[in-house]
Enzyme design. Sequence first.
Site, PDB file in Angstrom:
ATOM      1  CE1 TYR A 211      52.840 -13.112  -1.067  1.00 54.09           C
ATOM      2  CE2 TYR A 211      53.152 -14.909   0.494  1.00 54.09           C
ATOM      3  CZ  TYR A 211      53.222 -13.567   0.184  1.00 54.09           C
ATOM      4  OH  TYR A 211      53.685 -12.678   1.115  1.00 54.09           O
ATOM      5  CB  ALA A 265      53.442  -7.590   7.696  1.00 58.44           C
ATOM      6  CB  SER A 266      55.858  -6.611  12.805  1.00 58.92           C
ATOM      7  OG  SER A 266      54.713  -7.415  12.813  1.00 58.92           O
ATOM      8  N   GLY A 267      57.677  -4.502  10.477  1.00 55.94           N
ATOM      9  CA  GLY A 267      58.651  -3.426  10.460  1.00 55.94           C
ATOM     10  C   GLY A 267      60.115  -3.789  10.296  1.00 55.94           C
ATOM     11  CG  ASN A 392      51.196 -10.124   2.328  1.00 58.33           C
ATOM     12  OD1 ASN A 392      52.100  -9.532   2.916  1.00 58.33           O
ATOM     13  ND2 ASN A 392      51.323 -11.376   1.895  1.00 58.33           N
ATOM     14  NE  ARG A 394      54.894  -9.677   1.713  1.00 58.96           N
ATOM     15  CZ  ARG A 394      55.569  -9.683   2.862  1.00 58.96           C
ATOM     16  NH1 ARG A 394      56.865  -9.481   2.883  1.00 58.96           N
ATOM     17  NH2 ARG A 394      54.948  -9.917   4.009  1.00 58.96           N
ATOM     18  CE1 TYR A 519      56.575   3.007   8.528  1.00 58.08           C
ATOM     19  CE2 TYR A 519      55.275   4.647   9.706  1.00 58.08           C
ATOM     20  CZ  TYR A 519      55.358   3.498   8.935  1.00 58.08           C
ATOM     21  OH  TYR A 519      54.211   2.838   8.581  1.00 58.08           O
ATOM     22  CG  ASN A 522      61.016   3.108  14.766  1.00 56.42           C
ATOM     23  OD1 ASN A 522      60.315   3.771  15.523  1.00 56.42           O
ATOM     24  ND2 ASN A 522      60.518   2.362  13.798  1.00 56.42           N
TER      25      ASN A 522
HETATM   26  P1  GTP Z   1      57.877  -9.512   6.402  1.00 53.73           P
HETATM   27  O1  GTP Z   1      58.535  -9.223   5.108  1.00 53.73           O
HETATM   28  O2  GTP Z   1      56.439  -9.938   6.254  1.00 53.73           O
HETATM   29  O3  GTP Z   1      58.601 -10.477   7.276  1.00 53.73           O
HETATM   30  O4  GTP Z   1      57.699  -8.136   7.190  1.00 53.73           O
HETATM   31  P2  GTP Z   1      58.603  -6.952   7.766  1.00 53.73           P
HETATM   32  O5  GTP Z   1      58.768  -7.159   9.222  1.00 53.73           O
HETATM   33  O6  GTP Z   1      59.816  -6.745   6.953  1.00 53.73           O
HETATM   34  O7  GTP Z   1      57.591  -5.756   7.591  1.00 53.73           O
HETATM   35  P3  GTP Z   1      57.768  -4.303   6.968  1.00 53.73           P
HETATM   36  O8  GTP Z   1      58.984  -3.609   7.461  1.00 53.73           O
HETATM   37  O9  GTP Z   1      57.641  -4.414   5.512  1.00 53.73           O
HETATM   38  O10 GTP Z   1      56.517  -3.547   7.596  1.00 53.73           O
HETATM   39  C1  GTP Z   1      55.196  -3.899   7.396  1.00 53.73           C
HETATM   40  C2  GTP Z   1      54.261  -2.775   7.733  1.00 53.73           C
HETATM   41  O11 GTP Z   1      54.542  -2.180   9.001  1.00 53.73           O
HETATM   42  C3  GTP Z   1      54.290  -1.674   6.695  1.00 53.73           C
HETATM   43  O12 GTP Z   1      52.978  -1.416   6.268  1.00 53.73           O
HETATM   44  C4  GTP Z   1      54.849  -0.502   7.454  1.00 53.73           C
HETATM   45  O13 GTP Z   1      54.318   0.701   7.007  1.00 53.73           O
HETATM   46  C5  GTP Z   1      54.497  -0.775   8.915  1.00 53.73           C
HETATM   47  N1  GTP Z   1      55.511  -0.193   9.815  1.00 53.73           N
HETATM   48  C6  GTP Z   1      56.838  -0.421   9.766  1.00 53.73           C
HETATM   49  N2  GTP Z   1      57.508   0.313  10.698  1.00 53.73           N
HETATM   50  C7  GTP Z   1      56.562   1.009  11.365  1.00 53.73           C
HETATM   51  C8  GTP Z   1      56.618   1.951  12.450  1.00 53.73           C
HETATM   52  O14 GTP Z   1      57.678   2.276  12.980  1.00 53.73           O
HETATM   53  N3  GTP Z   1      55.439   2.461  12.885  1.00 53.73           N
HETATM   54  C9  GTP Z   1      54.244   2.106  12.313  1.00 53.73           C
HETATM   55  N4  GTP Z   1      53.139   2.654  12.795  1.00 53.73           N
HETATM   56  N5  GTP Z   1      54.151   1.245  11.272  1.00 53.73           N
HETATM   57  C10 GTP Z   1      55.290   0.698  10.804  1.00 53.73           C
HETATM   58  C1  SPV Z   2      56.766 -13.213   5.772  1.00 49.74           C
HETATM   59  O1  SPV Z   2      55.581 -13.543   5.584  1.00 49.74           O
HETATM   60  O2  SPV Z   2      57.285 -13.165   6.900  1.00 49.74           O
HETATM   61  C2  SPV Z   2      57.623 -12.825   4.640  1.00 49.74           C
HETATM   62  C3  SPV Z   2      57.091 -13.002   3.297  1.00 49.74           C
HETATM   63  O3  SPV Z   2      58.745 -12.404   4.841  1.00 49.74           O
HETATM   64  S1  SPV Z   2      57.177 -14.652   2.784  1.00 49.74           S
HETATM   65  O4  SPV Z   2      58.350 -14.805   1.935  1.00 49.74           O
HETATM   66  O5  SPV Z   2      55.971 -14.921   2.015  1.00 49.74           O
HETATM   67  O6  SPV Z   2      57.244 -15.529   3.912  1.00 49.74           O
END
Ligand code: GTP
Ligand code: SPV
Length: 614
Positions: A211, A265-267, A392, A394, A519, A522
Amino acid sequence: MANVDAALDAAGLTNPHVRDYVAYWAEVTGAERIEVVDASDDARLIAESVEAGDLLPAGEGRYYSRSYHKDTARSEERTIVATNDEAHKGLYNNWRPAAEMKELLTSKMRGQLVGKTMYVVPYLMAPQGSPLERFAAGVELTDTRTVVLHMIRMARVGVSYINDLADPTSFVKAVHVAGDLPNLGQGTPDDQRYFVTVADERTILHYGSSYGGNALLGKIAHGLRQSSFDGFASGEFLSEQFLLLGITDKQTGEKYHVVGGFPSASGKTNLAMTLAPDALGDRYYVEFYGDDIAWIWPGEDGKLYAFNPENGVFGVAKDTNEATNPTALHSIDENSGAIFTNVAYNPTTQEVWWEGKTKNPPADVTGWEDWKGDKIADRSEDEKGLPWAHPNSRFTVALSQVPNVAPDYDDAAGVPVDAIIFGGRTRDREPLVRAIHDVAEGVYDGLTLGAEATFAADGLDGQLRYDPMSMRPFMSYAEADYAAHWLKILGQATEKPIFAHVNWFQRDAEDGHFLWPGYRENLRALLWLVQLKKGEVKGQTTPVGIIPTREELNLEGLDIPEADLERILSIDNTRWQQEIGFREEHLQQFSGLPEEIWEAHRRVAAALEADAAQ
Ligand code: GTP
Ligand code: SPV
Ligand code: MN
């Protein structure tokens, strides 16, 4: 046993140090065949994978893969940073002695490739010709063809990146063996997996997963963990889990660059790929540089510079749709070469689906399979509510496929950084945006980033925890040294970026709804920040930073309940004073933290007290 020399000769791999390294691990693993990979091998490797059933077609020029069902996220407890000096031991890096880990991992990997192919993937984690190039080269050895295909998307791949290194020994040795996934005891007391970065030997040894971050070693293990160590050891740069974007004001022609650390996964992907809200689209345009990693260094002109070392996006699928992230959706259009992992799949129609792609799942479930490969139609009453896709799940696609990718994303010079933002999933306390001019206070703010953990790491979803600069899972050395290194790098910049903390995730205490629509909206918070930096707005000063006034925030075309707006543009002093107590305990765990950080902490605490007394 493979004839290593013949395979390397045929591929034109001439770097003698790389050749020795490959030969050594071919011997340890007992590999039957050696195959050196170039990005141009993609089509052939895809065809082989489809033929073997490792990949399934997902429409024209797109592919689907499933990982073993217990192998769907990073494992933080199995991830270890090893060095030869215990001074590198930190709170979060699971430090272990290098010799012990090398011996253990070598024994795990011994004989694992008997009868198999060892793929040799030479790569570069940087635009070619960058000032940080000597930290960017690596060679991943892997037993997994789909890992190779992901690496071709995520990194620059080919022998040319490692043959002519100025210092031919300056490549990261990155060995990956997936092993026998159904028999590794994932998550049990007998867990066999080890994800080790031997940072002071620039060696990565990952065993037991195919993974993402566990297996694509150029990305997280090298691009973040190893490189943050290198940045510290050389004193030259920072490597952070940051997005990087540009905002162009079409009216003035000015462009601003923002880096931002939000936990996994926080945006980050969503913000970096965002389109301006429709009402502001005539004036502003967002350009995508990167969604997960930025390397940052002080330039000779006194500005701070950054680039994205990656060549692709490994983005969260959940909730990606036309409204939330149209750019992401179009980056994975047909013929994008995208690879989907662990989403739902329909082998008959070759369609993919994930929660939030559309409001409801496909009405006709005929043919649809969930992420484990089980037929949706066969679900029992109890199973009907289960998600179709893994949370998770992707998509993996090259940067060049992102519709709003910046024209200069590949430029070795990087871009100047105007703002550094931190944020995460924080359900109360944190306002929409608060700006911080002072560097020590900005660094302090990053170090005390508190947010809910997500499904990107196994077993942690929803836990509230501190995640310094969003680097907690990627920290490679002691946190106090990390803080000092941040202050040093920022101290070298004569044109300081502005800091800010943002929060798209504040919720209503009663019904739990998000107070801010998030989204694309922001961008409004970032536009205010840029205006503040330029002195066009003043904001309201609070003990924890400057926040926008109701009038300053551009709300054109946005309908938001007045009560919600009031909440996200105010500071709850009582709640913040409680937070100061938590922070104190958090920071006390980092022995030897620079006095400047403690001073910043005390300043904020005192300001909150004074404010409460008024
Ligand atoms: P990694 O790749 O894991 O490091 O994550 P990332 O920070 O790039 O996360 P990503 O932008 O893919 O967002 C992860 C989740 O957060 C998704 O399911 C989005 O739908 C949710 N999300 C992103 N932006 C927002 C926002 O502004 N509001 C809300 N409510 N959810 C959001
Ligand atoms: C994370 O988990 O923060 C990612 C995906 O960006 S990974 O490459 O699996 O770490
Ligand atoms: Mn990440």
